[in-house]
Design a protein around this motif. Structure first.
Motif, PDB file in Angstrom:
ATOM      1  N   GLU A  17       0.847  -1.206   0.000  1.00  0.00           N
ATOM      2  CA  GLU A  17       0.000   0.000   0.000  1.00  0.00           C
ATOM      3  C   GLU A  17       0.883   1.257   0.000  1.00  0.00           C
ATOM      4  O   GLU A  17       0.557   2.251  -0.642  1.00  0.00           O
ATOM      5  CB  GLU A  17      -0.932   0.015   1.219  1.00  0.00           C
ATOM      6  CG  GLU A  17      -1.857  -1.188   1.348  1.00  0.00           C
ATOM      7  CD  GLU A  17      -3.004  -1.213   0.346  1.00  0.00           C
ATOM      8  OE1 GLU A  17      -3.225  -0.221  -0.360  1.00  0.00           O
ATOM      9  OE2 GLU A  17      -3.673  -2.264   0.279  1.00  0.00           O
ATOM     10  N   HIS A  46      -5.609  10.014  -4.781  1.00  0.00           N
ATOM     11  CA  HIS A  46      -5.576   8.556  -4.669  1.00  0.00           C
ATOM     12  C   HIS A  46      -4.329   8.083  -3.931  1.00  0.00           C
ATOM     13  O   HIS A  46      -4.374   7.098  -3.190  1.00  0.00           O
ATOM     14  CB  HIS A  46      -5.691   7.894  -6.036  1.00  0.00           C
ATOM     15  CG  HIS A  46      -6.359   6.576  -5.929  1.00  0.00           C
ATOM     16  ND1 HIS A  46      -7.726   6.422  -5.885  1.00  0.00           N
ATOM     17  CD2 HIS A  46      -5.842   5.347  -5.725  1.00  0.00           C
ATOM     18  CE1 HIS A  46      -8.004   5.166  -5.697  1.00  0.00           C
ATOM     19  NE2 HIS A  46      -6.885   4.481  -5.602  1.00  0.00           N
ATOM     20  N   GLU A  50      -4.192   5.662  -0.579  1.00  0.00           N
ATOM     21  CA  GLU A  50      -3.353   4.465  -0.371  1.00  0.00           C
ATOM     22  C   GLU A  50      -2.628   4.547   0.973  1.00  0.00           C
ATOM     23  O   GLU A  50      -2.440   3.534   1.639  1.00  0.00           O
ATOM     24  CB  GLU A  50      -2.363   4.290  -1.519  1.00  0.00           C
ATOM     25  CG  GLU A  50      -2.986   4.085  -2.880  1.00  0.00           C
ATOM     26  CD  GLU A  50      -3.858   2.839  -2.974  1.00  0.00           C
ATOM     27  OE1 GLU A  50      -3.823   1.990  -2.068  1.00  0.00           O
ATOM     28  OE2 GLU A  50      -4.583   2.737  -3.970  1.00  0.00           O
ATOM     29  N   HIS A  53      -4.976   3.408   3.475  1.00  0.00           N
ATOM     30  CA  HIS A  53      -5.046   1.936   3.476  1.00  0.00           C
ATOM     31  C   HIS A  53      -3.887   1.360   4.292  1.00  0.00           C
ATOM     32  O   HIS A  53      -4.048   0.393   5.024  1.00  0.00           O
ATOM     33  CB  HIS A  53      -4.972   1.376   2.053  1.00  0.00           C
ATOM     34  CG  HIS A  53      -6.099   1.826   1.166  1.00  0.00           C
ATOM     35  ND1 HIS A  53      -6.159   1.524  -0.173  1.00  0.00           N
ATOM     36  CD2 HIS A  53      -7.210   2.555   1.435  1.00  0.00           C
ATOM     37  CE1 HIS A  53      -7.254   2.039  -0.697  1.00  0.00           C
ATOM     38  NE2 HIS A  53      -7.898   2.689   0.259  1.00  0.00           N
ATOM     39  N   GLU A  94      -3.743  -2.256  -9.390  1.00  0.00           N
ATOM     40  CA  GLU A  94      -4.891  -2.566  -8.526  1.00  0.00           C
ATOM     41  C   GLU A  94      -5.257  -4.050  -8.596  1.00  0.00           C
ATOM     42  O   GLU A  94      -5.616  -4.642  -7.577  1.00  0.00           O
ATOM     43  CB  GLU A  94      -6.098  -1.696  -8.891  1.00  0.00           C
ATOM     44  CG  GLU A  94      -5.944  -0.235  -8.505  1.00  0.00           C
ATOM     45  CD  GLU A  94      -5.672  -0.012  -7.019  1.00  0.00           C
ATOM     46  OE1 GLU A  94      -6.129  -0.800  -6.176  1.00  0.00           O
ATOM     47  OE2 GLU A  94      -4.972   0.965  -6.699  1.00  0.00           O
ATOM     48  N   ILE A  97      -2.887  -5.771  -6.384  1.00  0.00           N
ATOM     49  CA  ILE A  97      -3.238  -5.579  -4.967  1.00  0.00           C
ATOM     50  C   ILE A  97      -4.435  -6.466  -4.599  1.00  0.00           C
ATOM     51  O   ILE A  97      -4.466  -7.082  -3.531  1.00  0.00           O
ATOM     52  CB  ILE A  97      -3.573  -4.085  -4.678  1.00  0.00           C
ATOM     53  CG1 ILE A  97      -2.340  -3.212  -4.879  1.00  0.00           C
ATOM     54  CG2 ILE A  97      -4.151  -3.902  -3.267  1.00  0.00           C
ATOM     55  CD1 ILE A  97      -1.292  -3.291  -3.795  1.00  0.00           C
ATOM     56  N   GLN A 127     -11.233  -2.986  -2.968  1.00  0.00           N
ATOM     57  CA  GLN A 127     -10.572  -3.381  -4.220  1.00  0.00           C
ATOM     58  C   GLN A 127     -11.577  -3.504  -5.363  1.00  0.00           C
ATOM     59  O   GLN A 127     -11.257  -3.167  -6.504  1.00  0.00           O
ATOM     60  CB  GLN A 127      -9.793  -4.689  -4.036  1.00  0.00           C
ATOM     61  CG  GLN A 127      -8.482  -4.515  -3.301  1.00  0.00           C
ATOM     62  CD  GLN A 127      -7.629  -3.384  -3.844  1.00  0.00           C
ATOM     63  OE1 GLN A 127      -7.325  -2.434  -3.133  1.00  0.00           O
ATOM     64  NE2 GLN A 127      -7.254  -3.432  -5.108  1.00  0.00           N
ATOM     65  N   GLU A 130     -12.074   0.033  -6.456  1.00  0.00           N
ATOM     66  CA  GLU A 130     -10.904   0.615  -7.115  1.00  0.00           C
ATOM     67  C   GLU A 130     -10.699   0.053  -8.518  1.00  0.00           C
ATOM     68  O   GLU A 130     -10.372   0.791  -9.434  1.00  0.00           O
ATOM     69  CB  GLU A 130      -9.653   0.396  -6.259  1.00  0.00           C
ATOM     70  CG  GLU A 130      -9.793   1.076  -4.920  1.00  0.00           C
ATOM     71  CD  GLU A 130      -8.511   1.664  -4.402  1.00  0.00           C
ATOM     72  OE1 GLU A 130      -7.450   1.095  -4.662  1.00  0.00           O
ATOM     73  OE2 GLU A 130      -8.592   2.704  -3.736  1.00  0.00           O
TER      74      GLU A 130
HETATM   75 FE1  FEO Z   1      -5.003   0.211  -1.513  1.00  0.00          FE
HETATM   76 FE2  FEO Z   1      -5.607   0.914  -4.420  1.00  0.00          FE
HETATM   77  O1  FEO Z   1      -5.207  -0.403  -3.216  1.00  0.00           O
END
Ligand code: FEO
Length: 166
Positions: A17, A46, A50, A53, A94, A97, A127, A130
């Motif tokens: 992240e 954005h 992150e 996150h 993404e 992730i 997710q 996103e």
């Molecule tokens: Fe935290 Fe965009 O994944």
């Protein structure tokens, strides 16, 4: 306390992240340098998301009595072909992730760590959002194109997303 395997994976997620935040910040900087202010703002916001996150994970790990590790992250790329290249890379990242989160969720089930399983559900939903967000931008790029006034229009469209998702 978390089981060793789960802690290791959660710490790797923290690093991922953190890297995502720097990747999007680097892309934002590139956009600013190219006069693409809408995309720059979107990617900057954005990048901050992150970081949130990352902090959410750090807090969770520390709340369990384990230690969240703040590890080194590689430098992100700082040169991009064009805005299509940027958003192709964000979408790919993404998906990467999402795959990491899915593996973590699988592991928590295998290890019967239901608290971590429950914690990770927020990331599963995030997710999904996103991937849809970045796929939506790629669709706009296809429809609007980058020629002539297309690039300007596209930048305006991406700017509008700053007021919705973020
Ligand atoms: Fe935290 Fe965009 O994944």
């Amino acid at each position: 306390m978390l089981k060793e395997k789960i802690l290791k994976n959660l710490n790797e997620q923290i690093t991922a992240e953190h890297y995502a935040s720097n990747l999007y910040l680097s892309m934002s900087s590139w956009c600013t340098a190219k006069g693409l202010d809408g995309a720059a703002r979107f990617l900057n916001l954005h990048s901050r998301e992150e970081l949130e996150h990352m902090h959410r994970l750090i807090n969770y790990v520390n709340e369990t009595g384990s230690q969240a590790i703040i590890d080194a992250i590689p430098a992100p790329p700082n040169s991009f072909k064009d805005i299509r290249d940027i958003f192709e890379q964000t979408f790919k990242h993404e998906v990467h992730i999402t795959n990491m989160i899915n593996k973590l969720v699988e592991l928590t089930l295998a290890e019967k760590d239901f608290s971590s399983f429950n914690f990770l559900q927020w990331y599963v939903a995030e997710q999904h959002e996103e991937e849809a967000l970045f796929k939506g931008i790629l669709d706009k790029i296809e429809v609007i194109g980058l020629d002539g006034r297309g690039l300007y229009m596209l930048d305006q469209e991406i700017a509008k997303l700053c007021n919705t998702k973020q």
